[in-house]
Design an enzyme around this catalytic site. Structure first.
Site, PDB file in Angstrom:
ATOM      1  N   ASN A 109       0.864  -1.184   0.000  1.00  0.00           N
ATOM      2  CA  ASN A 109       0.000   0.000   0.000  1.00  0.00           C
ATOM      3  C   ASN A 109       0.901   1.234   0.000  1.00  0.00           C
ATOM      4  O   ASN A 109       1.481   1.572   1.019  1.00  0.00           O
ATOM      5  CB  ASN A 109      -0.883  -0.019   1.261  1.00  0.00           C
ATOM      6  CG  ASN A 109      -1.717   1.248   1.387  1.00  0.00           C
ATOM      7  OD1 ASN A 109      -1.863   1.996   0.416  1.00  0.00           O
ATOM      8  ND2 ASN A 109      -2.262   1.490   2.572  1.00  0.00           N
TER       9      ASN A 109
ATOM     10  N   LYS B 170       0.017   4.198  -0.214  1.00  0.00           N
ATOM     11  CA  LYS B 170      -0.716   5.369   0.313  1.00  0.00           C
ATOM     12  C   LYS B 170      -0.521   6.535  -0.684  1.00  0.00           C
ATOM     13  O   LYS B 170      -0.410   6.289  -1.878  1.00  0.00           O
ATOM     14  CB  LYS B 170      -0.231   5.730   1.717  1.00  0.00           C
ATOM     15  CG  LYS B 170      -0.148   4.507   2.633  1.00  0.00           C
ATOM     16  CD  LYS B 170      -0.015   4.868   4.068  1.00  0.00           C
ATOM     17  CE  LYS B 170       0.259   3.613   4.874  1.00  0.00           C
ATOM     18  NZ  LYS B 170      -0.112   3.739   6.255  1.00  0.00           N
TER      19      LYS B 170
ATOM     20  N   HIS C 192      -9.775   0.837   4.825  1.00  0.00           N
ATOM     21  CA  HIS C 192      -8.476   1.038   5.491  1.00  0.00           C
ATOM     22  C   HIS C 192      -8.689   2.012   6.658  1.00  0.00           C
ATOM     23  O   HIS C 192      -9.501   2.927   6.569  1.00  0.00           O
ATOM     24  CB  HIS C 192      -7.462   1.607   4.491  1.00  0.00           C
ATOM     25  CG  HIS C 192      -6.070   1.655   5.033  1.00  0.00           C
ATOM     26  ND1 HIS C 192      -5.658   2.652   5.894  1.00  0.00           N
ATOM     27  CD2 HIS C 192      -5.018   0.829   4.871  1.00  0.00           C
ATOM     28  CE1 HIS C 192      -4.393   2.421   6.227  1.00  0.00           C
ATOM     29  NE2 HIS C 192      -3.976   1.325   5.616  1.00  0.00           N
TER      30      HIS C 192
ATOM     31  N   GLU D 162      -7.116   4.462   7.675  1.00  0.00           N
ATOM     32  CA  GLU D 162      -6.961   5.896   7.361  1.00  0.00           C
ATOM     33  C   GLU D 162      -8.217   6.437   6.686  1.00  0.00           C
ATOM     34  O   GLU D 162      -8.562   7.609   6.855  1.00  0.00           O
ATOM     35  CB  GLU D 162      -5.702   6.108   6.498  1.00  0.00           C
ATOM     36  CG  GLU D 162      -4.449   5.972   7.359  1.00  0.00           C
ATOM     37  CD  GLU D 162      -3.197   5.506   6.625  1.00  0.00           C
ATOM     38  OE1 GLU D 162      -3.141   5.603   5.393  1.00  0.00           O
ATOM     39  OE2 GLU D 162      -2.278   5.041   7.329  1.00  0.00           O
TER      40      GLU D 162
ATOM     41  N   GLU E 288      -5.509  -5.025  10.840  1.00  0.00           N
ATOM     42  CA  GLU E 288      -4.570  -3.923  10.983  1.00  0.00           C
ATOM     43  C   GLU E 288      -4.904  -3.122  12.238  1.00  0.00           C
ATOM     44  O   GLU E 288      -5.735  -2.200  12.196  1.00  0.00           O
ATOM     45  CB  GLU E 288      -4.660  -3.001   9.765  1.00  0.00           C
ATOM     46  CG  GLU E 288      -4.273  -3.661   8.467  1.00  0.00           C
ATOM     47  CD  GLU E 288      -3.644  -2.665   7.505  1.00  0.00           C
ATOM     48  OE1 GLU E 288      -2.511  -2.882   7.108  1.00  0.00           O
ATOM     49  OE2 GLU E 288      -4.292  -1.654   7.199  1.00  0.00           O
TER      50      GLU E 288
ATOM     51  N   GLY F 221       1.916   2.637  10.732  1.00  0.00           N
ATOM     52  CA  GLY F 221       2.794   3.790  10.517  1.00  0.00           C
ATOM     53  C   GLY F 221       3.423   4.317  11.794  1.00  0.00           C
ATOM     54  O   GLY F 221       3.952   5.427  11.814  1.00  0.00           O
TER      55      GLY F 221
ATOM     56  N   SER G 233       3.172  -1.592  10.556  1.00  0.00           N
ATOM     57  CA  SER G 233       4.623  -1.394  10.753  1.00  0.00           C
ATOM     58  C   SER G 233       5.442  -2.646  10.458  1.00  0.00           C
ATOM     59  O   SER G 233       6.427  -2.915  11.153  1.00  0.00           O
ATOM     60  CB  SER G 233       4.897  -0.880  12.169  1.00  0.00           C
ATOM     61  OG  SER G 233       4.308   0.393  12.350  1.00  0.00           O
TER      62      SER G 233
ATOM     63  N   GLY H 279       2.616  -0.942   4.414  1.00  0.00           N
ATOM     64  CA  GLY H 279       2.615   0.454   3.986  1.00  0.00           C
ATOM     65  C   GLY H 279       4.036   0.937   3.760  1.00  0.00           C
ATOM     66  O   GLY H 279       4.648   0.676   2.725  1.00  0.00           O
ATOM     67  N   GLY H 280       4.589   1.609   4.767  1.00  0.00           N
ATOM     68  CA  GLY H 280       5.892   2.281   4.636  1.00  0.00           C
ATOM     69  C   GLY H 280       6.974   1.433   3.980  1.00  0.00           C
ATOM     70  O   GLY H 280       7.618   1.877   3.013  1.00  0.00           O
TER      71      GLY H 280
HETATM   72  C1  PEP Z   1      -1.003   0.146   5.882  1.00  0.00           C
HETATM   73  O1  PEP Z   1      -0.983   1.205   5.278  1.00  0.00           O
HETATM   74  O2  PEP Z   1      -1.926  -0.647   5.686  1.00  0.00           O
HETATM   75  C2  PEP Z   1       0.078  -0.158   6.818  1.00  0.00           C
HETATM   76  C3  PEP Z   1       0.034  -1.284   7.474  1.00  0.00           C
HETATM   77  O3  PEP Z   1       1.059   0.786   6.941  1.00  0.00           O
HETATM   78  P1  PEP Z   1       2.479   0.607   7.697  1.00  0.00           P
HETATM   79  O4  PEP Z   1       3.074  -0.685   7.192  1.00  0.00           O
HETATM   80  O5  PEP Z   1       3.275   1.794   7.267  1.00  0.00           O
HETATM   81  O6  PEP Z   1       2.215   0.567   9.149  1.00  0.00           O
END
Ligand code: PEP
Length: 249
Positions: A9, A11, A95, A97, A166, A172, A212, A233-234
């Site tokens: 992802n 983002k 999600h 966010e 999640e 994040g 994360s 994500g990151g």
């Molecule tokens: C996400 O965006 O679904 C996510 C899990 O982000 P991160 O890995 O950055 O925590």
């Protein structure tokens, strides 16, 4: 292909190495231990889908969100059929966010889930608790409610569903859940799927973890988490890290 996934992802970001270099990096790895999906921002969907196909990579493209509406005067929205036209085969739904920053509630999430299924997109339904819910000891009830309210008749026609657990406090933030914590919630997710969803999903739905995730912290999640893969994500913005996560799954 196994019923295991690794989903990137992006983002509202692009890989610092550049999109072409990123696609070269991920496409260079031929590894079928998990189905890979890249979810870039909307305007990059077609380019990423074409870029992956041009490189002969068996990697799918996904959207990060979709409209629940089919078409019409909904400025700024993108329908599931349009996403499919742009090469998306998956879409994230609900999600955290979207839920926290854009006020998406469970009813809207349910409508988006139906719309995605109607356009032959595989929904990746995101569920998870915030810190307040965890500290109050209500994680299982919270996640069960999210799954229950997502149910609609459309599920009867869905060939495939992915659920991503999640925990919001882990997204994040650099704090990730332990394998044991994840296994606990994944068990209750499967129980809720059995209670509220068409029964085949108890076995057939892939349940992922996100929060994360990096190549350095997945060993415990792989060993103990009882999961079918990761939503990242990151760390997914770096092709080397994305490949390393796949390699350690
Ligand atoms: C996400 O965006 O679904 C996510 C899990 O982000 P991160 O890995 O950055 O925590």
């Amino acid at each position: 292909m196994p019923n295991r996934y690794l989903i990137a992802n992006w983002k509202m970001n692009l890989p610092p190495e550049g999109v072409d270099a990123y696609l070269d990096g991920v496409a260079a790895v031929r590894d079928d231990r998990a189905r890979r999906v890249i979810a870039p921002p909307f305007p990059y969907l077609t380019g990423v889908a074409r870029g992956l196909s041009k490189r002969g990579a068996d990697i799918a493209t996904g959207a990060q969100n979709c409209s629940e509406q089919e078409k019409g005067a909904f400025t700024g929205e993108v329908s599931t059929a349009m996403l499919h036209d742009c090469g998306a085969r998956f879409t994230l739904i609900g999600h955290s966010e979207r839920r926290t920053l854009f006020a998406e509630n469970d009813a809207l999430v349910a409508r988006k889930l139906s719309a995605a299924i109607g356009s032959r997109l595989v929904p990746v339904l995101c569920v998870g608790e915030d810190l307040r819910v965890r500290e109050a000891g209500h994680v299982q009830r919270h996640v069960a409610d999210q799954l229950k309210t997502a149910v609609s008749d459309a599920l009867d026609d869905a060939p495939e569903i992915v659920v991503a657990y999640e925990p919001i406090w882990a997204i994040g933030t650099g704090r990730n859940a332990t394998g044991a914590m994840v296994a606990d919630v994944v068990g209750s997710i499967r129980e809720s799927l059995g209670r509220f969803w068409p029964s085949r999903f108890v076995k057939d739905a892939a349940v992922l973890y996100g929060g994360s995730v990096t190549p350095d912290n997945i060993a415990d999640l792989v060993a103990e988490g009882d999961i079918d893969g990761f939503l990242v994500g990151g760390a997914s913005l770096d092709s080397v890290k994305f490949n390393a996560i796949l390699n350690r799954m």
